[in-house]
Design an enzyme around this catalytic site. Structure first.
Site, mmCIF file in Angstrom:
data_model
loop_
_atom_site.group_PDB
_atom_site.id
_atom_site.type_symbol
_atom_site.label_atom_id
_atom_site.label_comp_id
_atom_site.label_asym_id
_atom_site.label_seq_id
_atom_site.Cartn_x
_atom_site.Cartn_y
_atom_site.Cartn_z
ATOM 1 N N ALA A 1 -16.798 -9.205 20.455
ATOM 2 C CA ALA A 1 -16.721 -8.392 19.272
ATOM 3 C C ALA A 1 -17.431 -7.111 19.013
ATOM 4 O O ALA A 1 -16.927 -5.912 18.743
ATOM 5 C CB ALA A 1 -16.670 -9.418 17.951
ATOM 6 N N TYR B 1 -13.787 -21.194 25.350
ATOM 7 C CA TYR B 1 -14.753 -20.561 25.603
ATOM 8 C C TYR B 1 -15.815 -21.442 26.693
ATOM 9 O O TYR B 1 -15.835 -22.568 26.580
ATOM 10 C CB TYR B 1 -15.809 -20.542 24.607
ATOM 11 C CG TYR B 1 -15.420 -19.618 23.082
ATOM 12 C CD1 TYR B 1 -15.421 -18.154 23.613
ATOM 13 C CD2 TYR B 1 -15.268 -19.993 22.081
ATOM 14 C CE1 TYR B 1 -14.903 -17.511 22.377
ATOM 15 C CE2 TYR B 1 -14.701 -19.386 20.793
ATOM 16 C CZ TYR B 1 -14.485 -18.102 21.075
ATOM 17 O OH TYR B 1 -14.010 -17.241 19.983
ATOM 18 N N TYR B 2 -16.345 -20.469 27.685
ATOM 19 C CA TYR B 2 -17.337 -20.990 28.514
ATOM 20 C C TYR B 2 -18.652 -20.142 28.490
ATOM 21 O O TYR B 2 -18.950 -19.395 29.259
ATOM 22 C CB TYR B 2 -16.636 -21.107 29.960
ATOM 23 C CG TYR B 2 -15.395 -21.972 30.169
ATOM 24 C CD1 TYR B 2 -15.366 -23.261 30.343
ATOM 25 C CD2 TYR B 2 -14.235 -21.357 29.682
ATOM 26 C CE1 TYR B 2 -14.304 -24.001 30.507
ATOM 27 C CE2 TYR B 2 -12.890 -22.194 29.679
ATOM 28 C CZ TYR B 2 -13.139 -23.529 29.945
ATOM 29 O OH TYR B 2 -11.980 -24.401 29.940
ATOM 30 N N ALA C 1 -2.061 -8.562 7.532
ATOM 31 C CA ALA C 1 -1.051 -7.358 7.893
ATOM 32 C C ALA C 1 -0.754 -6.590 6.505
ATOM 33 O O ALA C 1 -0.042 -5.706 6.385
ATOM 34 C CB ALA C 1 0.251 -7.945 8.346
ATOM 35 N N GLY D 1 -8.741 -8.649 18.638
ATOM 36 C CA GLY D 1 -9.669 -7.332 18.778
ATOM 37 C C GLY D 1 -9.386 -6.251 17.456
ATOM 38 O O GLY D 1 -9.933 -5.443 17.284
ATOM 39 N N ALA D 2 -8.136 -6.603 16.777
ATOM 40 C CA ALA D 2 -7.663 -5.755 15.891
ATOM 41 C C ALA D 2 -8.938 -5.657 14.491
ATOM 42 O O ALA D 2 -9.014 -4.621 14.312
ATOM 43 C CB ALA D 2 -6.476 -6.235 15.065
ATOM 44 N N ASP E 1 -12.104 -5.990 14.861
ATOM 45 C CA ASP E 1 -13.141 -5.243 15.502
ATOM 46 C C ASP E 1 -12.813 -3.748 15.276
ATOM 47 O O ASP E 1 -13.789 -2.727 15.097
ATOM 48 C CB ASP E 1 -13.605 -5.546 17.046
ATOM 49 C CG ASP E 1 -13.768 -7.059 17.129
ATOM 50 O OD1 ASP E 1 -14.379 -7.713 16.370
ATOM 51 O OD2 ASP E 1 -13.440 -7.560 18.222
#
Length: 352
Positions: free
Chosen positions: A43, A111-112, A235, A261-262, A264
Protein backbone atom coordinates in the site's frame (compact mmCIF):
# COMPACT_ATOMS: atom_id res chain seq x y z
CA UNK A 1 -13.22 32.32 6.79
CA UNK A 2 -9.68 31.11 7.38
CA UNK A 3 -7.68 29.53 4.57
CA UNK A 4 -7.99 25.74 4.47
CA UNK A 5 -5.17 23.81 6.10
CA UNK A 6 -2.71 22.17 3.74
CA UNK A 7 0.53 20.28 4.42
CA UNK A 8 3.65 22.18 3.46
CA UNK A 9 4.96 21.31 -0.02
CA UNK A 10 7.96 19.04 -0.06
CA UNK A 11 9.09 15.45 0.15
CA UNK A 12 6.67 12.69 1.16
CA UNK A 13 7.98 9.68 3.07
CA UNK A 14 5.93 6.47 2.86
CA UNK A 15 6.66 3.76 5.44
CA UNK A 16 5.43 0.18 5.23
CA UNK A 17 5.89 -3.31 3.86
CA UNK A 18 5.92 -4.21 0.19
CA UNK A 19 5.77 -7.86 -0.82
CA UNK A 20 6.38 -9.83 -3.95
CA UNK A 21 3.02 -10.77 -5.48
CA UNK A 22 2.05 -13.80 -7.55
CA UNK A 23 -1.16 -13.77 -9.59
CA UNK A 24 -2.60 -16.16 -12.20
CA UNK A 25 -1.94 -15.01 -15.76
CA UNK A 26 -4.47 -14.90 -17.35
CA UNK A 27 -6.71 -14.22 -14.33
CA UNK A 28 -8.44 -17.36 -13.09
CA UNK A 29 -8.78 -19.26 -9.80
CA UNK A 30 -5.36 -20.05 -8.40
CA UNK A 31 -6.10 -23.78 -8.26
CA UNK A 32 -6.62 -23.82 -12.05
CA UNK A 33 -3.74 -21.54 -13.05
CA UNK A 34 -0.82 -22.83 -15.11
CA UNK A 35 1.17 -19.59 -15.12
CA UNK A 36 1.78 -16.97 -12.45
CA UNK A 37 2.79 -13.35 -13.02
CA UNK A 38 5.28 -11.81 -10.59
CA UNK A 39 4.67 -8.23 -9.47
CA UNK A 40 4.86 -6.31 -6.23
CA UNK A 41 2.20 -5.34 -3.69
CA UNK A 42 2.41 -2.76 -0.94
CA UNK A 43 0.00 0.00 0.00
CA UNK A 44 2.64 2.52 1.01
CA UNK A 45 4.94 1.93 -1.96
CA UNK A 46 1.88 2.20 -4.24
CA UNK A 47 1.24 5.66 -2.83
CA UNK A 48 4.91 6.58 -3.25
CA UNK A 49 4.94 5.43 -6.89
CA UNK A 50 1.81 7.39 -7.81
CA UNK A 51 3.16 10.46 -6.02
CA UNK A 52 6.32 10.16 -8.11
CA UNK A 53 4.18 9.82 -11.24
CA UNK A 54 2.60 13.16 -10.33
CA UNK A 55 6.02 14.75 -9.87
CA UNK A 56 5.98 14.79 -6.05
CA UNK A 57 9.34 13.81 -4.47
CA UNK A 58 8.63 10.50 -2.73
CA UNK A 59 10.69 8.25 -0.48
CA UNK A 60 9.78 4.70 0.50
CA UNK A 61 11.17 3.28 3.75
CA UNK A 62 10.90 -0.41 4.54
CA UNK A 63 12.97 -3.59 4.89
CA UNK A 64 13.45 -6.44 2.44
CA UNK A 65 15.08 -9.82 2.61
CA UNK A 66 18.44 -10.37 0.93
CA UNK A 67 16.75 -12.60 -1.63
CA UNK A 68 15.69 -12.45 -5.31
CA UNK A 69 12.16 -11.30 -4.47
CA UNK A 70 13.50 -8.49 -2.30
CA UNK A 71 15.85 -7.35 -5.06
CA UNK A 72 12.93 -7.38 -7.48
CA UNK A 73 10.72 -5.32 -5.17
CA UNK A 74 13.41 -2.71 -4.64
CA UNK A 75 14.10 -2.40 -8.36
CA UNK A 76 10.41 -2.07 -9.25
CA UNK A 77 9.75 0.73 -6.77
CA UNK A 78 12.95 2.54 -7.78
CA UNK A 79 12.00 2.27 -11.47
CA UNK A 80 8.88 4.31 -10.73
CA UNK A 81 11.04 7.24 -9.62
CA UNK A 82 10.81 6.65 -5.85
CA UNK A 83 13.85 7.10 -3.59
CA UNK A 84 14.59 3.65 -2.11
CA UNK A 85 18.02 4.41 -0.68
CA UNK A 86 16.73 4.13 2.89
CA UNK A 87 15.21 0.65 2.45
CA UNK A 88 17.03 -1.82 4.69
CA UNK A 89 18.27 -5.24 3.59
CA UNK A 90 17.82 -7.91 6.26
CA UNK A 91 20.08 -10.95 5.74
CA UNK A 92 18.15 -13.01 8.29
CA UNK A 93 14.49 -12.48 7.33
CA UNK A 94 12.67 -13.06 4.03
CA UNK A 95 10.74 -10.70 1.80
CA UNK A 96 6.99 -11.07 2.31
CA UNK A 97 4.88 -12.83 -0.31
CA UNK A 98 1.29 -12.37 -1.45
CA UNK A 99 -0.81 -14.69 -3.61
CA UNK A 100 -3.85 -13.40 -5.51
CA UNK A 101 -6.72 -15.81 -6.09
CA UNK A 102 -9.26 -14.39 -8.58
CA UNK A 103 -12.80 -15.74 -8.42
CA UNK A 104 -16.34 -14.95 -9.49
CA UNK A 105 -16.99 -12.76 -6.47
CA UNK A 106 -13.65 -10.95 -6.50
CA UNK A 107 -10.00 -11.54 -5.76
CA UNK A 108 -8.98 -13.13 -2.47
CA UNK A 109 -5.52 -12.48 -1.10
CA UNK A 110 -3.32 -14.93 0.79
CA UNK A 111 -0.41 -13.54 2.83
CA UNK A 112 2.94 -15.14 3.63
CA UNK A 113 4.49 -12.33 5.62
CA UNK A 114 4.87 -13.59 9.21
CA UNK A 115 8.47 -13.02 10.30
CA UNK A 116 9.26 -10.98 7.20
CA UNK A 117 12.02 -8.38 7.05
CA UNK A 118 9.51 -5.53 7.24
CA UNK A 119 7.91 -7.01 10.35
CA UNK A 120 11.13 -6.14 12.21
CA UNK A 121 10.78 -2.41 11.52
CA UNK A 122 10.57 -0.27 14.64
CA UNK A 123 10.32 3.30 15.90
CA UNK A 124 14.05 3.93 15.54
CA UNK A 125 13.62 4.83 11.87
CA UNK A 126 11.66 7.94 12.92
CA UNK A 127 14.85 9.50 14.30
CA UNK A 128 16.87 9.61 11.09
CA UNK A 129 16.73 11.04 7.61
CA UNK A 130 14.77 11.32 5.47
CA UNK A 131 12.01 11.84 8.03
CA UNK A 132 13.68 14.77 9.76
CA UNK A 133 13.28 16.86 6.60
CA UNK A 134 10.00 15.42 5.30
CA UNK A 135 6.91 17.52 4.62
CA UNK A 136 4.54 14.57 5.01
CA UNK A 137 4.70 11.05 6.41
CA UNK A 138 2.25 8.54 4.96
CA UNK A 139 1.44 5.38 6.93
CA UNK A 140 -1.40 2.88 7.00
CA UNK A 141 -3.28 0.61 9.36
CA UNK A 142 -1.52 -2.38 7.84
CA UNK A 143 1.79 -1.66 9.54
CA UNK A 144 0.64 -1.82 13.19
CA UNK A 145 -0.82 -5.26 12.52
CA UNK A 146 2.49 -6.76 11.37
CA UNK A 147 4.31 -7.00 14.72
CA UNK A 148 4.65 -5.32 18.13
CA UNK A 149 7.63 -3.29 16.90
CA UNK A 150 5.69 -2.11 13.86
CA UNK A 151 2.81 -1.07 16.09
CA UNK A 152 5.29 0.85 18.27
CA UNK A 153 6.56 2.61 15.14
CA UNK A 154 3.11 3.86 14.12
CA UNK A 155 2.05 4.67 17.69
CA UNK A 156 5.16 6.76 18.30
CA UNK A 157 4.81 8.59 14.98
CA UNK A 158 1.28 9.66 15.94
CA UNK A 159 1.96 10.32 19.63
CA UNK A 160 3.20 13.88 19.08
CA UNK A 161 0.36 16.45 18.82
CA UNK A 162 -0.32 18.09 15.44
CA UNK A 163 1.21 21.41 16.40
CA UNK A 164 4.54 19.92 17.53
CA UNK A 165 5.23 17.60 14.62
CA UNK A 166 8.03 18.43 12.18
CA UNK A 167 5.86 17.00 9.38
CA UNK A 168 2.20 16.29 8.70
CA UNK A 169 0.96 12.69 8.86
CA UNK A 170 -1.54 11.02 6.57
CA UNK A 171 -3.05 7.72 7.67
CA UNK A 172 -5.01 5.30 5.50
CA UNK A 173 -7.04 2.98 7.76
CA UNK A 174 -6.56 0.12 5.27
CA UNK A 175 -8.11 -2.53 7.51
CA UNK A 176 -6.94 -6.03 6.63
CA UNK A 177 -9.03 -8.40 8.75
CA UNK A 178 -6.67 -11.33 8.18
CA UNK A 179 -3.90 -9.42 9.96
CA UNK A 180 -6.01 -8.74 13.09
CA UNK A 181 -7.14 -12.15 14.41
CA UNK A 182 -7.30 -10.94 18.02
CA UNK A 183 -10.20 -8.55 17.47
CA UNK A 184 -8.25 -5.43 18.51
CA UNK A 185 -8.48 -3.68 15.13
CA UNK A 186 -11.50 -1.40 15.82
CA UNK A 187 -10.05 0.21 18.95
CA UNK A 188 -6.45 0.40 17.73
CA UNK A 189 -7.28 1.80 14.30
CA UNK A 190 -9.72 4.34 15.67
CA UNK A 191 -7.14 5.64 18.16
CA UNK A 192 -4.41 5.87 15.53
CA UNK A 193 -6.62 7.47 12.89
CA UNK A 194 -7.86 10.13 15.27
CA UNK A 195 -4.28 11.33 15.85
CA UNK A 196 -3.39 11.87 12.18
CA UNK A 197 -3.62 15.11 10.19
CA UNK A 198 -5.19 13.46 7.13
CA UNK A 199 -7.21 10.22 7.26
CA UNK A 200 -8.47 8.04 4.40
CA UNK A 201 -11.14 5.43 5.07
CA UNK A 202 -13.74 3.58 3.02
CA UNK A 203 -17.33 4.00 4.20
CA UNK A 204 -17.92 0.24 4.05
CA UNK A 205 -14.61 -0.30 5.84
CA UNK A 206 -15.62 2.11 8.61
CA UNK A 207 -19.01 0.45 8.94
CA UNK A 208 -17.39 -2.97 9.31
CA UNK A 209 -15.04 -1.63 11.98
CA UNK A 210 -17.17 0.79 13.98
CA UNK A 211 -20.85 0.31 13.21
CA UNK A 212 -23.01 -0.72 10.28
CA UNK A 213 -25.12 2.45 10.47
CA UNK A 214 -22.24 4.92 10.28
CA UNK A 215 -22.65 7.87 7.93
CA UNK A 216 -20.05 10.44 6.93
CA UNK A 217 -21.35 12.75 9.64
CA UNK A 218 -21.27 10.00 12.25
CA UNK A 219 -17.79 9.01 11.18
CA UNK A 220 -16.57 12.58 11.61
CA UNK A 221 -17.95 12.65 15.13
CA UNK A 222 -16.19 9.34 15.78
CA UNK A 223 -12.91 10.79 14.42
CA UNK A 224 -12.90 14.50 15.35
CA UNK A 225 -9.10 14.82 15.43
CA UNK A 226 -7.92 14.81 11.79
CA UNK A 227 -7.64 18.12 10.01
CA UNK A 228 -8.95 16.40 6.88
CA UNK A 229 -11.10 13.26 6.85
CA UNK A 230 -11.59 11.62 3.45
CA UNK A 231 -14.38 9.05 3.19
CA UNK A 232 -14.46 6.91 0.05
CA UNK A 233 -17.80 5.39 -0.93
CA UNK A 234 -16.69 2.81 -3.47
CA UNK A 235 -17.59 3.58 -7.07
CA UNK A 236 -20.03 6.29 -6.02
CA UNK A 237 -18.18 9.24 -4.53
CA UNK A 238 -15.56 10.51 -2.12
CA UNK A 239 -16.14 13.13 0.56
CA UNK A 240 -13.59 15.33 2.31
CA UNK A 241 -14.54 16.87 5.65
CA UNK A 242 -12.33 19.76 6.76
CA UNK A 243 -12.46 22.66 9.16
CA UNK A 244 -13.87 24.73 6.29
CA UNK A 245 -16.70 22.43 5.28
CA UNK A 246 -17.69 19.30 3.41
CA UNK A 247 -16.93 18.49 -0.21
CA UNK A 248 -18.28 15.51 -2.17
CA UNK A 249 -17.09 14.57 -5.65
CA UNK A 250 -18.58 11.64 -7.58
CA UNK A 251 -16.29 8.97 -8.93
CA UNK A 252 -15.66 8.49 -12.64
CA UNK A 253 -17.25 5.36 -14.11
CA UNK A 254 -14.66 3.00 -15.54
CA UNK A 255 -14.25 -0.61 -16.55
CA UNK A 256 -12.64 -2.37 -13.60
CA UNK A 257 -9.96 -4.92 -14.42
CA UNK A 258 -8.96 -5.34 -10.77
CA UNK A 259 -9.75 -3.07 -7.78
CA UNK A 260 -6.63 -3.82 -5.74
CA UNK A 261 -4.48 -0.70 -5.38
CA UNK A 262 -7.17 1.81 -6.32
CA UNK A 263 -7.45 3.16 -2.77
CA UNK A 264 -3.70 3.76 -2.64
CA UNK A 265 -3.84 5.52 -5.99
CA UNK A 266 -6.70 7.69 -4.77
CA UNK A 267 -4.74 8.67 -1.67
CA UNK A 268 -1.71 9.63 -3.78
CA UNK A 269 -3.80 11.75 -6.12
CA UNK A 270 -5.55 13.53 -3.27
CA UNK A 271 -2.29 14.17 -1.43
CA UNK A 272 -0.76 15.52 -4.63
CA UNK A 273 -3.61 17.99 -4.89
CA UNK A 274 -3.11 19.14 -1.30
CA UNK A 275 0.64 19.52 -1.73
CA UNK A 276 0.05 21.63 -4.82
CA UNK A 277 -2.34 23.90 -2.91
CA UNK A 278 -5.35 22.82 -4.98
CA UNK A 279 -8.93 23.28 -3.84
CA UNK A 280 -10.55 20.35 -2.06
CA UNK A 281 -12.70 19.68 -5.11
CA UNK A 282 -9.71 19.44 -7.41
CA UNK A 283 -7.79 17.30 -4.91
CA UNK A 284 -10.70 14.83 -4.76
CA UNK A 285 -10.94 14.80 -8.54
CA UNK A 286 -7.23 14.11 -8.81
CA UNK A 287 -7.74 11.24 -6.39
CA UNK A 288 -10.47 9.75 -8.60
CA UNK A 289 -8.40 10.19 -11.76
CA UNK A 290 -5.43 8.45 -10.20
CA UNK A 291 -7.60 5.62 -8.90
CA UNK A 292 -8.82 4.94 -12.44
CA UNK A 293 -5.20 4.26 -13.41
CA UNK A 294 -5.08 1.39 -10.89
CA UNK A 295 -8.53 0.04 -11.76
CA UNK A 296 -7.58 -0.47 -15.41
CA UNK A 297 -4.63 -2.83 -14.80
CA UNK A 298 -4.14 -6.23 -13.18
CA UNK A 299 -1.28 -4.94 -11.02
CA UNK A 300 -1.43 -2.22 -8.38
CA UNK A 301 0.29 0.46 -10.46
CA UNK A 302 -0.95 1.69 -13.81
CA UNK A 303 -0.05 4.65 -16.05
CA UNK A 304 -1.61 8.04 -15.37
CA UNK A 305 -3.67 9.82 -18.03
CA UNK A 306 -1.92 12.42 -20.15
CA UNK A 307 -1.24 15.61 -18.10
CA UNK A 308 -3.32 17.68 -20.52
CA UNK A 309 -6.28 15.32 -20.06
CA UNK A 310 -5.90 15.50 -16.29
CA UNK A 311 -5.93 19.29 -16.34
CA UNK A 312 -8.95 19.37 -18.67
CA UNK A 313 -10.92 17.08 -16.35
CA UNK A 314 -9.90 18.99 -13.23
CA UNK A 315 -11.25 22.17 -14.82
CA UNK A 316 -14.73 20.78 -15.62
CA UNK A 317 -17.79 22.28 -13.98
CA UNK A 318 -19.44 20.05 -11.37
CA UNK A 319 -22.32 19.00 -13.71
CA UNK A 320 -19.88 18.24 -16.54
CA UNK A 321 -17.70 16.18 -14.20
CA UNK A 322 -20.73 14.21 -13.02
CA UNK A 323 -21.79 13.53 -16.62
CA UNK A 324 -18.29 12.56 -17.79
CA UNK A 325 -18.20 9.11 -19.45
CA UNK A 326 -21.82 8.51 -18.55
CA UNK A 327 -21.69 9.56 -14.89
CA UNK A 328 -25.04 10.55 -13.39
CA UNK A 329 -25.59 13.91 -11.75
CA UNK A 330 -27.30 12.24 -8.78
CA UNK A 331 -24.43 9.82 -8.16
CA UNK A 332 -23.31 10.09 -4.55
CA UNK A 333 -26.11 12.49 -3.52
CA UNK A 334 -26.70 12.63 0.20
CA UNK A 335 -23.17 11.56 1.06
CA UNK A 336 -22.46 14.76 2.93
CA UNK A 337 -24.58 17.35 4.62
CA UNK A 338 -24.65 20.67 2.87
CA UNK A 339 -24.50 19.62 -0.80
CA UNK A 340 -24.86 17.05 -3.51
CA UNK A 341 -22.26 15.75 -5.92
CA UNK A 342 -19.37 18.11 -6.37
CA UNK A 343 -20.73 20.49 -3.78
CA UNK A 344 -18.44 21.96 -1.14
CA UNK A 345 -20.35 23.34 1.81
CA UNK A 346 -18.56 25.99 3.82
CA UNK A 347 -19.26 26.65 7.46
CA UNK A 348 -20.09 23.01 8.26
CA UNK A 349 -17.64 22.33 11.07
CA UNK A 350 -17.02 19.60 13.59
CA UNK A 351 -15.33 19.55 16.97
CA UNK A 352 -11.63 18.76 17.15
Amino acid sequence: MTAPWRPAPGRVVCVGETMAALAPDPPRPLADAEHLRVSIAGAESNVAMYLADHGVPAVWISALGDDPLGHRVRAAVAAAGVDVTHVRTDPHRPTGLLLKNPGRTGTRVHYYRTGSAAAALGPDLLDAEPLRSAALLHITGITPALSPSCRDLVTRALATPHTRRPYAISFDVNHRAALWPDGTAPAVLRDLADRADIVFVGLDEAQALWGADLTVTGLRHLLPGPRILVVKDGARAATAVTGNGVCTVPALPTTVVEPVGAGDAFAAGFLTGLLRGETTTRALRLGHLTAVSALKVTGDHGPLPDPADIERLLALTAPDWARHQGGRTDRGAGMASGGGPGACASGYKFGR
